[in-house]
Design a protein around this motif. Structure first.
Motif, PDB file in Angstrom:
ATOM      1  N   ALA A  86       0.865  -1.183   0.000  1.00 38.08           N
ATOM      2  CA  ALA A  86       0.000   0.000   0.000  1.00 38.08           C
ATOM      3  C   ALA A  86       0.897   1.227   0.000  1.00 38.08           C
ATOM      4  CB  ALA A  86      -0.906   0.006   1.225  1.00 38.08           C
ATOM      5  N   VAL A  87       0.658   2.110  -0.926  1.00 34.26           N
ATOM      6  CA  VAL A  87       1.440   3.339  -1.023  1.00 34.26           C
ATOM      7  C   VAL A  87       0.491   4.504  -0.755  1.00 34.26           C
ATOM      8  CG1 VAL A  87       2.861   4.780  -2.513  1.00 34.26           C
ATOM      9  CG2 VAL A  87       2.988   2.282  -2.702  1.00 34.26           C
ATOM     10  N   LEU A  88       0.843   5.313   0.250  1.00 34.66           N
ATOM     11  CA  LEU A  88      -0.012   6.430   0.640  1.00 34.66           C
ATOM     12  C   LEU A  88       0.748   7.743   0.524  1.00 34.66           C
ATOM     13  CD1 LEU A  88      -1.485   4.971   3.955  1.00 34.66           C
ATOM     14  CD2 LEU A  88      -2.561   5.001   1.715  1.00 34.66           C
ATOM     15  N   THR A  89       0.010   8.786   0.224  1.00 30.73           N
ATOM     16  CA  THR A  89       0.599  10.126   0.273  1.00 30.73           C
ATOM     17  C   THR A  89       0.690  10.542   1.735  1.00 30.73           C
ATOM     18  OG1 THR A  89      -1.520  11.288   0.236  1.00 30.73           O
ATOM     19  CG2 THR A  89      -0.510  10.728  -1.925  1.00 30.73           C
ATOM     20  N   ASP A  90       1.419  11.614   2.001  1.00 28.34           N
ATOM     21  CA  ASP A  90       1.501  12.144   3.363  1.00 28.34           C
ATOM     22  C   ASP A  90       0.102  12.457   3.893  1.00 28.34           C
ATOM     23  OD1 ASP A  90       4.166  12.022   2.803  1.00 28.34           O
ATOM     24  OD2 ASP A  90       4.536  14.171   2.968  1.00 28.34           O
ATOM     25  N   GLU A  91      -0.713  13.078   3.052  1.00 30.88           N
ATOM     26  CA  GLU A  91      -2.074  13.444   3.444  1.00 30.88           C
ATOM     27  C   GLU A  91      -2.895  12.214   3.827  1.00 30.88           C
ATOM     28  OE1 GLU A  91      -3.819  16.401   3.640  1.00 30.88           O
ATOM     29  OE2 GLU A  91      -2.044  17.610   3.219  1.00 30.88           O
ATOM     30  N   GLU A  92      -2.832  11.182   2.987  1.00 31.82           N
ATOM     31  CA  GLU A  92      -3.592   9.963   3.257  1.00 31.82           C
ATOM     32  C   GLU A  92      -3.129   9.295   4.548  1.00 31.82           C
ATOM     33  OE1 GLU A  92      -4.615   8.365  -1.236  1.00 31.82           O
ATOM     34  OE2 GLU A  92      -2.571   8.092  -0.445  1.00 31.82           O
ATOM     35  N   MET A  93      -1.826   9.271   4.751  1.00 39.11           N
ATOM     36  CA  MET A  93      -1.286   8.633   5.951  1.00 39.11           C
ATOM     37  C   MET A  93      -1.775   9.333   7.214  1.00 39.11           C
ATOM     38  SD  MET A  93       0.395   6.209   7.069  1.00 39.11           S
ATOM     39  CE  MET A  93       1.795   5.513   7.841  1.00 39.11           C
ATOM     40  N   ILE A  94      -1.686  10.655   7.234  1.00 35.43           N
ATOM     41  CA  ILE A  94      -2.123  11.403   8.412  1.00 35.43           C
ATOM     42  C   ILE A  94      -3.631  11.290   8.607  1.00 35.43           C
ATOM     43  CG2 ILE A  94      -2.300  13.707   9.432  1.00 35.43           C
ATOM     44  CD1 ILE A  94       0.516  12.325   9.554  1.00 35.43           C
ATOM     45  N   GLN A  95      -4.401  11.355   7.524  1.00 39.18           N
ATOM     46  CA  GLN A  95      -5.849  11.206   7.638  1.00 39.18           C
ATOM     47  C   GLN A  95      -6.209   9.854   8.245  1.00 39.18           C
ATOM     48  OE1 GLN A  95      -7.328  11.852   3.683  1.00 39.18           O
ATOM     49  NE2 GLN A  95      -7.320  14.088   3.889  1.00 39.18           N
ATOM     50  N   ARG A  96      -5.558   8.798   7.784  1.00 37.86           N
ATOM     51  CA  ARG A  96      -5.846   7.461   8.310  1.00 37.86           C
ATOM     52  C   ARG A  96      -5.399   7.314   9.759  1.00 37.86           C
ATOM     53  NH1 ARG A  96      -5.698   2.918   3.721  1.00 37.86           N
ATOM     54  NH2 ARG A  96      -6.666   4.144   2.098  1.00 37.86           N
ATOM     55  N   GLU A  97      -4.266   7.905  10.079  1.00 40.40           N
ATOM     56  CA  GLU A  97      -3.768   7.823  11.456  1.00 40.40           C
ATOM     57  C   GLU A  97      -4.711   8.553  12.411  1.00 40.40           C
ATOM     58  OE1 GLU A  97      -1.284   6.324  14.338  1.00 40.40           O
ATOM     59  OE2 GLU A  97      -1.420   5.829  12.221  1.00 40.40           O
ATOM     60  N   LEU A  98      -5.150   9.737  12.026  1.00 38.80           N
ATOM     61  CA  LEU A  98      -6.086  10.475  12.869  1.00 38.80           C
ATOM     62  C   LEU A  98      -7.426   9.753  12.989  1.00 38.80           C
ATOM     63  CD1 LEU A  98      -5.341  14.147  11.773  1.00 38.80           C
ATOM     64  CD2 LEU A  98      -4.756  13.050  13.950  1.00 38.80           C
ATOM     65  N   ALA A  99      -7.908   9.199  11.893  1.00 37.85           N
ATOM     66  CA  ALA A  99      -9.170   8.453  11.931  1.00 37.85           C
ATOM     67  C   ALA A  99      -9.051   7.261  12.874  1.00 37.85           C
ATOM     68  CB  ALA A  99      -9.560   7.995  10.525  1.00 37.85           C
ATOM     69  N   TRP A 100      -7.920   6.542  12.811  1.00 39.61           N
ATOM     70  CA  TRP A 100      -7.682   5.397  13.690  1.00 39.61           C
ATOM     71  C   TRP A 100      -7.650   5.838  15.152  1.00 39.61           C
ATOM     72  CZ3 TRP A 100      -6.889   0.811  15.824  1.00 39.61           C
ATOM     73  CH2 TRP A 100      -5.880   0.632  16.751  1.00 39.61           C
ATOM     74  N   MET A 101      -6.905   6.900  15.451  1.00 43.20           N
ATOM     75  CA  MET A 101      -6.793   7.356  16.838  1.00 43.20           C
ATOM     76  C   MET A 101      -8.132   7.850  17.375  1.00 43.20           C
ATOM     77  SD  MET A 101      -3.014   9.113  17.143  1.00 43.20           S
ATOM     78  CE  MET A 101      -3.334  10.397  15.966  1.00 43.20           C
ATOM     79  N   LEU A 102      -8.872   8.579  16.581  1.00 38.11           N
ATOM     80  CA  LEU A 102     -10.178   9.070  17.009  1.00 38.11           C
ATOM     81  C   LEU A 102     -11.153   7.919  17.243  1.00 38.11           C
ATOM     82  CD1 LEU A 102     -10.509  12.206  14.728  1.00 38.11           C
ATOM     83  CD2 LEU A 102     -10.245  12.188  17.222  1.00 38.11           C
ATOM     84  N   ALA A 103     -11.180   6.976  16.323  1.00 42.00           N
ATOM     85  CA  ALA A 103     -12.091   5.834  16.471  1.00 42.00           C
ATOM     86  C   ALA A 103     -11.723   5.001  17.694  1.00 42.00           C
ATOM     87  CB  ALA A 103     -12.072   4.980  15.207  1.00 42.00           C
ATOM     88  N   LEU A 104     -10.457   4.759  17.913  1.00 41.31           N
ATOM     89  CA  LEU A 104     -10.024   3.979  19.067  1.00 41.31           C
ATOM     90  C   LEU A 104     -10.372   4.711  20.365  1.00 41.31           C
ATOM     91  CD1 LEU A 104      -8.592   1.392  20.009  1.00 41.31           C
ATOM     92  CD2 LEU A 104      -6.452   2.704  19.968  1.00 41.31           C
ATOM     93  N   GLY A 105     -10.091   6.009  20.398  1.00 37.96           N
ATOM     94  CA  GLY A 105     -10.370   6.803  21.584  1.00 37.96           C
ATOM     95  C   GLY A 105     -11.849   6.901  21.928  1.00 37.96           C
ATOM     96  N   GLN A 106     -12.709   6.697  20.951  1.00 40.63           N
ATOM     97  CA  GLN A 106     -14.148   6.763  21.176  1.00 40.63           C
ATOM     98  C   GLN A 106     -14.770   5.391  21.428  1.00 40.63           C
ATOM     99  OE1 GLN A 106     -15.577   8.802  17.704  1.00 40.63           O
ATOM    100  NE2 GLN A 106     -14.708  10.751  18.323  1.00 40.63           N
ATOM    101  N   ASN A 107     -13.996   4.330  21.262  1.00 38.86           N
ATOM    102  CA  ASN A 107     -14.537   2.983  21.425  1.00 38.86           C
ATOM    103  C   ASN A 107     -14.679   2.666  22.911  1.00 38.86           C
ATOM    104  OD1 ASN A 107     -13.928  -0.122  21.839  1.00 38.86           O
ATOM    105  ND2 ASN A 107     -14.893   0.132  19.833  1.00 38.86           N
TER     106      ASN A 107
END
Length: 149
Positions: free
Chosen positions: A44-65
Motif C-alpha cells: 500500500a502506497v499512501l501520500t503524506d495526506e492519506e497517511m495522516i488522515q488514516r492515522e487520525l481516523a484510527w486514533m479518534l475511532a479507538l479513543g471513542q470505542n
C-alpha cells in the motif's frame, strides 16, 4: 492489500454476549494491523495526506470505542507485545535460518491474542477456550511457506 477476515464474527458475537463495541474494537485493531503491514511491505502506497488522515481516523475511532476505553489497561500490554513480535517476525523472515523463517509466521500472528483477549474479557475463560479451540487456525492467515522444523 490484506483484509481482516471477519469469518470469526458469528462466534465472537455469541461468545462475547453480542458486545458490538468489542467487535468494533477488534475490527479497528485488526484492520490497522493489516494496513500497517501492507504499508511497510510496500503493498500500500499512501501520500503524506492519506497517511495522516488514516492515522487520525484510527486514533479518534479507538479513543471513542467504549470497549477499548474500559479495558485499555488489559489490552494495551497485549498490543505492545503484538507490535514487538511483529518486528521480531520481520527480522526472522529475512534470516538465513529456515527454522526462523518458518516460525516468523507464527510470531507475526501474536496480534491475534488481542482478539482472543476481547473474547475473554466479555465471555470469560470458557468462552476463550471455546473460541481459541475453533479459531486458533485462523492464525494461519499469513502463512506462506513450507513447514520446517
Amino acid at each position: 492489500m490484506t483484509v481482516f477476515d471477519a469469518s470469526i464474527k458469528p462466534d465472537f458475537m455469541r461468545l462475547t454476549h453480542d458486545n458490538e463495541a468489542a467487535w468494533k474494537f477488534v475490527e479497528l485493531f485488526a484492520d490497522r494491523a493489516h494496513h500497517l503491514d501492507d504499508i511497510i511491505d510496500g503493498e500500500a502506497v499512501l501520500t503524506d495526506e492519506e497517511m495522516i488522515q488514516r492515522e487520525l481516523a484510527w486514533m479518534l475511532a479507538l479513543g471513542q470505542n467504549q470497549f477499548y476505553k474500559a479495558h485499555s489497561g488489559f489490552l494495551m500490554p497485549l498490543i505492545i507485545m503484538g507490535c514487538n513480535a511483529w518486528l521480531d517476525a520481520n527480522a526472522w523472515e529475512d534470516s538465513d535460518d529456515p527454522v526462523k523463517q518458518t516460525h516468523a509466521d507464527v510470531i507475526k500472528s501474536l496480534y491475534h491474542e488481542v482478539v482472543f483477549a476481547a473474547v475473554y474479557i466479555c465471555g470469560g475463560w470458557n468462552a476463550l477456550r471455546e473460541f481459541t479451540k475453533k479459531h486458533r487456525e485462523y492464525q494461519t492467515d499469513n502463512y506462506d511457506g513450507p513447514i520446517l522444523t
